[in-house]
Every structure is written in structure tokens, then in C-alpha cells.
Design a protein around this motif. Sequence first.
Motif, short mmCIF file in Angstrom:
data_model
loop_
_atom_site.label_atom_id
_atom_site.label_comp_id
_atom_site.label_asym_id
_atom_site.label_seq_id
_atom_site.Cartn_x
_atom_site.Cartn_y
_atom_site.Cartn_z
N THR A 62 21.53 88.84 -17.73
CA THR A 62 22.20 88.43 -18.89
C THR A 62 23.73 88.31 -18.88
OG1 THR A 62 20.14 89.06 -20.27
CG2 THR A 62 22.24 88.98 -21.30
N THR A 92 17.62 83.38 -22.84
CA THR A 92 16.43 83.46 -23.68
C THR A 92 15.23 83.70 -22.76
OG1 THR A 92 17.43 82.55 -25.65
CG2 THR A 92 14.87 82.76 -25.66
N PHE A 145 18.03 83.45 -28.89
CA PHE A 145 18.49 84.58 -28.01
C PHE A 145 18.52 85.87 -28.90
CE2 PHE A 145 21.99 87.14 -26.07
CZ PHE A 145 21.18 87.48 -25.05
#
Length: 188
Positions: free
Chosen positions: A172, A84, A127
Motif C-alpha cells: 500500500t 483497493t 479504498f
Amino acid sequence: MTATANHLSPDSTAPQPAAQAAKLPEVWLRGPLPDLNPLVQPVAHALLQAREELAEALRDFPRELLWARPAGVASVGFHLLHLTGVLNRLLTYARGEALSAEQLAYLAAEGQSGAAGPDVAGLLQAFDAQVERALAQLRATDEPTLRETRAVGRAGLPSTMLGLLVHAAEHTMRHLGQLLVTARVLRG
């Protein structure tokens, strides 16, 4: 959105029940996302794929394992916080902005959380919300700006908007992979 309903239909970013999503191909094989420049589609696809895989892998994940560090590796909780936070920071740089005091505080706290920190559902919701903000930013990105130079970090290292967006997707997926392995090891 719930942690178990973050799956996409082939033609939208609308949540689908987990049972339906299990029958779908990976996000990148579901076709273009609406209102999104083709040059940033892969970034969006990676973020949406990460969201789906996280929801599936962490369904019913025990809170007592969230901050465990098997063999000294980073915990599942750290990876969720970091996913996040780093997405937020990279998108800030992509907009040509410096990090705020709040973002710097979040960065410092990423490695400090533990058993008293947020639970799995809260981390997944954070997230999910960051992915939604990323999608909005991608939709608002004008193609000519993708080549513009952007400064990264306190040192102001050079990149481009496109470089930052691609790195956001790559980073990510890197942490997603690490999280998935750690979660599987912890579940035994």
C-alpha cells in the motif's frame, strides 16, 4: 466518509476535518489503536496513513488527469484501483481463502479502466471501505494465527498470515508513493 475528512484523532479511527488532521503527527505517532493486537498495529497505522495522505493529495484532483500516464508511468486512477484490489486480495489470502471470481475480474479490470471509469471520489470511497474491512479483519485476528502458513496466488506460494499483513501495508505504501509523485507531476 468524504475524501477530505479521513483523518484520525489521536485515540480513534473516527474521521477528523482535514484542518485538524494537519496538526496531528503521523498516524503511527498517535498511539495504539483501540482493540488491536500490538503485533498488527503497524499494519493498521500504515493503512490509515495511506488513507489520510490520499485524501489530502487528491483533494480537488481533476478528473481529466486521473487516467493520464506521464512518461508512461501508471496513472493515478490505476494506483487507486490497485490499492483497493491488492489490499482485498492480500487479506483474502491472509484468511486462508482463495480469490473469488469477482476478485479475479477486478484484478483483470485494474489495468483496463480509463476516462469512462470511476471518478476520484468513488475510487477514494472504495479504498476507504477496503481499509475499514482491513481494520475489522486485523481486530479479529488472533495472535497465534499470525505464524500460520498461508498460500499465495494460483501457485500457492508459501507465506504466513503476518507476512501477508505486513506485505499489505508495505505494498500500500509503495503504491501510495508512486501515486503521490504522479499526481504532483500531473498538477505541475
